[in-house]
Design an enzyme around this catalytic site. Sequence first.
Site, PDB file in Angstrom:
ATOM      1  N   PRO A 128      -6.690 -12.130   1.488  1.00  9.96           N
ATOM      2  CA  PRO A 128      -7.639 -11.535   2.428  1.00  9.96           C
ATOM      3  C   PRO A 128      -7.089 -10.269   3.067  1.00  9.96           C
ATOM      4  CG  PRO A 128      -6.647 -13.526   3.355  1.00  9.96           C
ATOM      5  CD  PRO A 128      -6.171 -13.432   1.940  1.00  9.96           C
ATOM      6  N   ASP A 129      -7.945  -9.294   3.245  1.00  8.85           N
ATOM      7  CA  ASP A 129      -7.585  -8.055   3.937  1.00  8.85           C
ATOM      8  C   ASP A 129      -7.346  -8.370   5.415  1.00  8.85           C
ATOM      9  OD1 ASP A 129      -7.481  -5.570   5.179  1.00  8.85           O
ATOM     10  OD2 ASP A 129      -8.985  -4.692   3.841  1.00  8.85           O
ATOM     11  N   PHE A 130      -6.333  -7.752   5.974  1.00  8.33           N
ATOM     12  CA  PHE A 130      -5.996  -8.041   7.357  1.00  8.33           C
ATOM     13  C   PHE A 130      -6.978  -7.427   8.347  1.00  8.33           C
ATOM     14  CE2 PHE A 130      -2.167  -9.276   5.378  1.00  8.33           C
ATOM     15  CZ  PHE A 130      -1.546 -10.165   6.231  1.00  8.33           C
ATOM     16  N   ARG A 131      -7.743  -6.452   7.922  1.00 10.53           N
ATOM     17  CA  ARG A 131      -8.510  -5.727   8.929  1.00 10.53           C
ATOM     18  C   ARG A 131      -9.999  -5.548   8.644  1.00 10.53           C
ATOM     19  NH1 ARG A 131      -3.877  -2.868   8.570  1.00 10.53           N
ATOM     20  NH2 ARG A 131      -4.831  -1.246   7.353  1.00 10.53           N
ATOM     21  N   ASN A 202       2.249  -4.757   2.017  1.00 16.07           N
ATOM     22  CA  ASN A 202       1.787  -6.122   1.805  1.00 16.07           C
ATOM     23  C   ASN A 202       2.941  -7.113   1.937  1.00 16.07           C
ATOM     24  OD1 ASN A 202      -0.702  -4.997   1.298  1.00 16.07           O
ATOM     25  ND2 ASN A 202      -0.311  -4.821  -0.899  1.00 16.07           N
ATOM     26  N   ILE A 203       2.639  -8.283   2.460  1.00 21.19           N
ATOM     27  CA  ILE A 203       3.673  -9.295   2.671  1.00 21.19           C
ATOM     28  C   ILE A 203       3.527 -10.439   1.664  1.00 21.19           C
ATOM     29  CG2 ILE A 203       3.960  -8.768   5.113  1.00 21.19           C
ATOM     30  CD1 ILE A 203       2.154 -11.159   5.765  1.00 21.19           C
ATOM     31  N   ASP A 204       2.665 -10.254   0.684  1.00 17.68           N
ATOM     32  CA  ASP A 204       2.387 -11.347  -0.251  1.00 17.68           C
ATOM     33  C   ASP A 204       3.412 -11.456  -1.380  1.00 17.68           C
ATOM     34  OD1 ASP A 204       1.522  -9.288  -2.165  1.00 17.68           O
ATOM     35  OD2 ASP A 204      -0.277  -9.167  -0.925  1.00 17.68           O
ATOM     36  N   HIS A 221       6.686  -4.039   5.619  1.00 18.63           N
ATOM     37  CA  HIS A 221       6.314  -5.000   6.658  1.00 18.63           C
ATOM     38  C   HIS A 221       6.940  -6.375   6.397  1.00 18.63           C
ATOM     39  CE1 HIS A 221       2.548  -2.394   7.737  1.00 18.63           C
ATOM     40  NE2 HIS A 221       3.680  -1.773   7.863  1.00 18.63           N
ATOM     41  N   CYS A 232      19.462 -18.300  16.606  1.00 14.87           N
ATOM     42  CA  CYS A 232      20.847 -17.925  16.256  1.00 14.87           C
ATOM     43  C   CYS A 232      20.894 -16.868  15.158  1.00 14.87           C
ATOM     44  CB  CYS A 232      21.657 -19.155  15.860  1.00 14.87           C
ATOM     45  SG  CYS A 232      21.271 -19.816  14.216  1.00 14.87           S
TER      46      CYS A 232
HETATM   47 ZN   LIG Z   1      19.538 -21.209  14.491  1.00 16.61          ZN
END
Ligand SMILES: [Zn+2]
Length: 372
Positions: A128-131, A202-204, A221, A232
């Site tokens: 899906p398109d983010f926007r 894209n993060i896919d 991204h 940590c």
């Molecule tokens: Zn940790």
Amino acid sequence: MARWARPALSAFRPWRPAGWRSLFTEVGDVLGEGRQGPSGRTDMVATSLWGVRTAPCAVGLAVLNSSITGGRRPISFSASASSIFGSGGNSKKEKLFLQDIVELIQARACQRVVVMVGAGISTPSGIPDFRSPGSGLYSNLQQYGLPYPEAIFELAFFSHNPKPFFTLAKELYLRSCRPNVIHYFLRLLHDKGLLLRLYTQNIDGLERVSGIPASKLVEAHGSFASATCTVCQRPSPGKDIWADVTEDRIPRCPVCTGIVKPDVVFFGEALPQRFLLHVLDFPMADLLLILGTSLEVEPFASLSEAVQSSVPRLLINRDLVGPFAWRPRSRDVVQLGDVVHGVERLAELLGWTQELQDLIQQETEKLDGRDK
Ligand SMILES: [Zn+2]
């Protein structure tokens, strides 16, 4: 919903190819082990992302430019490229068309192609398109009980309630989307030795799945390929979270029990260190190819201005966007409409259609085997 800010070009400092020794040292330091922080991020390009309200592309450039004292460009244009593009800003100003780009590639006058892509190359894969209103991801987030859609990518909200983000991550993971013809066209560009670097918003991770090596990618991204403990900062492979995520559990750090967050860049987070490669790549590019992006998110969008003025820029996109609309260059070429059709047309003109089909068949069989 907040509007995405248009980049303020007055703040943008064009790259000047000088001072390469200090630049290489600087980038080498940041990309090497010297200053690498536990999360693999750099403060040098610490800019807010996804819908940045200011235009900080110049931040990274300005910081690096400040170390420049002189020097010469180590890589010169090929003879053929020089004769076609001219040198520097004194190039010929004739209008180019898609066929001209094709001929430049065929003549190998363009051999260092930098590519910028956005959500528009992933939507044909079912991401899906983010926007996009209505069909976009933001519109489908109501079920997650978010105060506003962007909160799913905000650290403060994530710390308070990580559930919506991991629900979304699970949905994307379970879709098992595959690369489409656009990804494979870019893979073919790499196979032919023409791809200098692919910058993706894209993060896919579909660029990786298509077989383009990580060394050729800048996932501006971030991605789900790796993850980091939010307390940590312990790094871990991204695959470690999926057993928990698919069972609707929040992934926890085995050391400190902090929440483990995939290295997807949230609003206000620093960009991955590899984004610094843009200070080397864009001045060296001899063709900029921009596919499926609205060029509205900084600092990514301003990269489109970072190639030399003599370098052709080809936009294949649904709409006329960014500097192609409001500060066009004489060597810009625009192919508007469906991005898949535009890329298929380019492949056809290049005479690559059969090779592309063979590659898709070969890679599809590989993925079929993997999924069995
Ligand atoms: Zn940790």
